[in-house]
Motif scaffolding. Sequence first.
Motif, PDB file in Angstrom:
ATOM      1  N   LYS A  49     -33.349 -32.512   2.602  1.00 52.49           N
ATOM      2  CA  LYS A  49     -34.173 -31.968   3.680  1.00 52.49           C
ATOM      3  C   LYS A  49     -33.455 -31.995   5.018  1.00 52.49           C
ATOM      4  O   LYS A  49     -33.625 -31.100   5.850  1.00 52.49           O
ATOM      5  N   SER A  50     -32.632 -32.999   5.222  1.00 50.01           N
ATOM      6  CA  SER A  50     -31.918 -33.126   6.499  1.00 50.01           C
ATOM      7  C   SER A  50     -30.742 -32.165   6.608  1.00 50.01           C
ATOM      8  O   SER A  50     -30.117 -32.054   7.662  1.00 50.01           O
ATOM      9  N   GLU A  51     -30.425 -31.448   5.499  1.00 51.79           N
ATOM     10  CA  GLU A  51     -29.262 -30.561   5.496  1.00 51.79           C
ATOM     11  C   GLU A  51     -29.647 -29.096   5.290  1.00 51.79           C
ATOM     12  O   GLU A  51     -28.795 -28.257   5.013  1.00 51.79           O
ATOM     13  N   VAL A  52     -30.928 -28.775   5.434  1.00 49.42           N
ATOM     14  CA  VAL A  52     -31.397 -27.414   5.172  1.00 49.42           C
ATOM     15  C   VAL A  52     -30.673 -26.381   6.039  1.00 49.42           C
ATOM     16  O   VAL A  52     -30.396 -25.261   5.594  1.00 49.42           O
ATOM     17  N   GLU A  53     -30.326 -26.762   7.245  1.00 48.57           N
ATOM     18  CA  GLU A  53     -29.683 -25.824   8.173  1.00 48.57           C
ATOM     19  C   GLU A  53     -28.167 -25.808   8.038  1.00 48.57           C
ATOM     20  O   GLU A  53     -27.483 -25.044   8.731  1.00 48.57           O
ATOM     21  N   SER A  54     -27.622 -26.642   7.165  1.00 46.86           N
ATOM     22  CA  SER A  54     -26.152 -26.707   7.061  1.00 46.86           C
ATOM     23  C   SER A  54     -25.727 -26.888   5.607  1.00 46.86           C
ATOM     24  O   SER A  54     -24.974 -27.801   5.277  1.00 46.86           O
ATOM     25  N   ILE A  55     -26.200 -25.965   4.757  1.00 43.18           N
ATOM     26  CA  ILE A  55     -25.887 -26.042   3.329  1.00 43.18           C
ATOM     27  C   ILE A  55     -24.454 -25.574   3.084  1.00 43.18           C
ATOM     28  O   ILE A  55     -24.028 -24.527   3.583  1.00 43.18           O
ATOM     29  N   THR A  56     -23.709 -26.363   2.337  1.00 41.11           N
ATOM     30  CA  THR A  56     -22.346 -26.003   1.958  1.00 41.11           C
ATOM     31  C   THR A  56     -22.168 -26.207   0.457  1.00 41.11           C
ATOM     32  O   THR A  56     -23.009 -26.814  -0.207  1.00 41.11           O
ATOM     33  N   SER A  59     -22.143 -29.916  -0.073  1.00 42.33           N
ATOM     34  CA  SER A  59     -23.450 -30.574   0.079  1.00 42.33           C
ATOM     35  C   SER A  59     -24.334 -30.310  -1.139  1.00 42.33           C
ATOM     36  O   SER A  59     -25.112 -31.177  -1.558  1.00 42.33           O
TER      37      SER A  59
END
Length: 338
Positions: A49-56, A59
């Motif tokens: 949830k904390s990485e929704v804006e920075s998916i790689t 990740s």
Amino acid sequence: MDFIKREDRIGQYLVPHLKNFLFDELSENYLARTGLSDILTGVPVPIRKSEVESITTVSIARGMAFVIGCDPAFKYRDNYVAYIMRISDKRFARALVSEGIEAAEKKDYDYACIMFRAAMIIDPEDTDALYCYGRSCKDAYELGEEEDFIARFKAESLEAFEEVTLRRPDFAESYYFLGYGYINLGLYVKAKLTWQEFMKLSSDEEKKEEIRERLTSLDEPVKIEEGYNHILAGRFEEGTAILENYTEGRFAGWWPLWYYLGIAHFSMGMTEKAAEDMKQVLKLSPSNRDAMEELVKIYKKLGNDEMAEKYEKKITIVAENAEKDREEAGKKRGIKLN
């Protein structure tokens, strides 16, 4: 050997951590463009949830590793492993081991166990992950409070160290911790043999001195275990002849001593004596359901239905209290039981 493909004893304590993830499918265009259609079509991938804006790519792989570390039986486990191996190789497991070690140093044993489990799934031959997993399970149960939690992590730790000694028979540290695991289970003969192997292999003089003292103190417990084993094998007279030597002194406070004497006396027709033995067990271990069950059998044999009913009621109360404790422990850890 894939160590992780066994009964999952501790998953119930780790799966709740998945609440920090969302699951969604990647677009068909993305899968086609990246050549991943064959392994991820129709497969939801985990996104923290904390990485929704920075998916790689990385990740996603890390999220997949976390999921299968929590739940090795996860439906898309094989797809996740295939993805990880597609974008990387078994070195990905080594990175998880390093991350697990860092977590363990911070006493975050849940996270550490998740990382080590994921590493073992990705690379089943990674013995370092297995050893570290054993260490983290051991450290976790030493801080545990709830009986079922301690028992599950203890068993997991023991099996991990046993497997390490099979894979790497010249690795002294696994024998060191395995010996303590056997001691915790009252398996003194196994502990003695295991620590003797440690003494042959280790160059750590401080630990060797520690274990040398432990070995010296094992002579009487080993003899008592011999008595237990005679009784378990149906050699009741031989067993009682040994155990009755320890009913006074420092071992008189060991409830298993009285339990096995009770089993032997009952089997030998000394029913009243067996009842006294089992009552002694309950003085030392008040919630011991095994002793209560034996007392039910003993009093039924004696024709004393009132006393048999008394212990049947106690068994029910102990079982209900144990269930309440289990539910309370689950609430503390955010686990929904059943």
